[in-house]
Design an enzyme around this catalytic site. Sequence first.
Site, PDB file in Angstrom:
ATOM      1  N   GLU A  44      20.521 172.395 -24.971  1.00 50.96           N
ATOM      2  CA  GLU A  44      21.517 171.660 -24.180  1.00 50.96           C
ATOM      3  C   GLU A  44      22.816 172.465 -24.186  1.00 50.96           C
ATOM      4  OE1 GLU A  44      24.436 167.845 -24.790  1.00 50.96           O
ATOM      5  OE2 GLU A  44      22.371 167.651 -25.537  1.00 50.96           O
ATOM      6  N   LYS A 130      20.643 158.666 -25.817  1.00 54.61           N
ATOM      7  CA  LYS A 130      21.305 159.437 -26.864  1.00 54.61           C
ATOM      8  C   LYS A 130      22.152 158.488 -27.718  1.00 54.61           C
ATOM      9  CE  LYS A 130      24.971 162.958 -27.163  1.00 54.61           C
ATOM     10  NZ  LYS A 130      25.781 163.900 -26.374  1.00 54.61           N
TER      11      LYS A 130
END
Length: 205
Positions: A44, A130
Amino acid sequence: MFMKHSTLAKITDSKIVAVIRGQNPEEAVQVAKGAIEGGIQTIELTYTTPQVDEVIRKLRKEDALIGAGSVLDPETALNAILLGAQFIVSPHFNKEIATLCNRHGIPYMPGCMTIREMVEAMEAGCDVLKLFPANEFDPSFIRSVNGPLPHARLMPTGGINLDNMTDWLEAGAVALGIGSDLNKAYKQGGYEAVVTLSQQYVHKC
C-alpha cells in the site's frame, strides 16, 4: 466483480499489507521492493509520500499487489486507479470513494472505528474494513464486533508489530497492515534490513 474478489482473496491469503510512507520517492521504492523481496505480496503506497504517482508507476510491474493508501476523496482514488492501483485504502469511510471503486471493480478498504461506521461501509459494498488506528484497541475487539456483525472482516492497521501480530490473527483479523517497522528498519539498516524484517513477518503468518 471477479477482479475485485480475486484481489481481496490475495490480500486475505497473504495476511500482510505493507503500508509504505516514504520521505521521498526513492525511499518509498526501496522500502517497497525490500518488502516484496522479503515475501510480502501486498504493498500500500500512501498519498502522503511525495510524488507517489511516480512510485506507483515504478512498482506496478513488480510481482505484488500494488494499492494506494491515505486516499481522502474520490478524485484521488480515480487518479490512483488510472495509475494502476489494484486496491484503495482510506483512514476513514467515504461513500463516494466506495461507489467509484465498485464501478471500477476495485476493492476499497476504509478505516472504521465504530459499529456504525462498519455497518455503513459494509452497506456500501466494502468487503474488508481497516480497523484504524488498531493501537487504540485490544485484539478481543474483533470478537466483540463479530458478535453483532459476524460477516465483518477486519484488517487492523496501526501499532501492529512482530510481538502482537499473532494475537490479532488469532482474534480473527483477516489481514494486518504494517508500516512504521519497515521504515525504521530502512533507516537503521537500509534495504537488506527491510528484506529481513519482511521475512520475519511472513514467517509468523
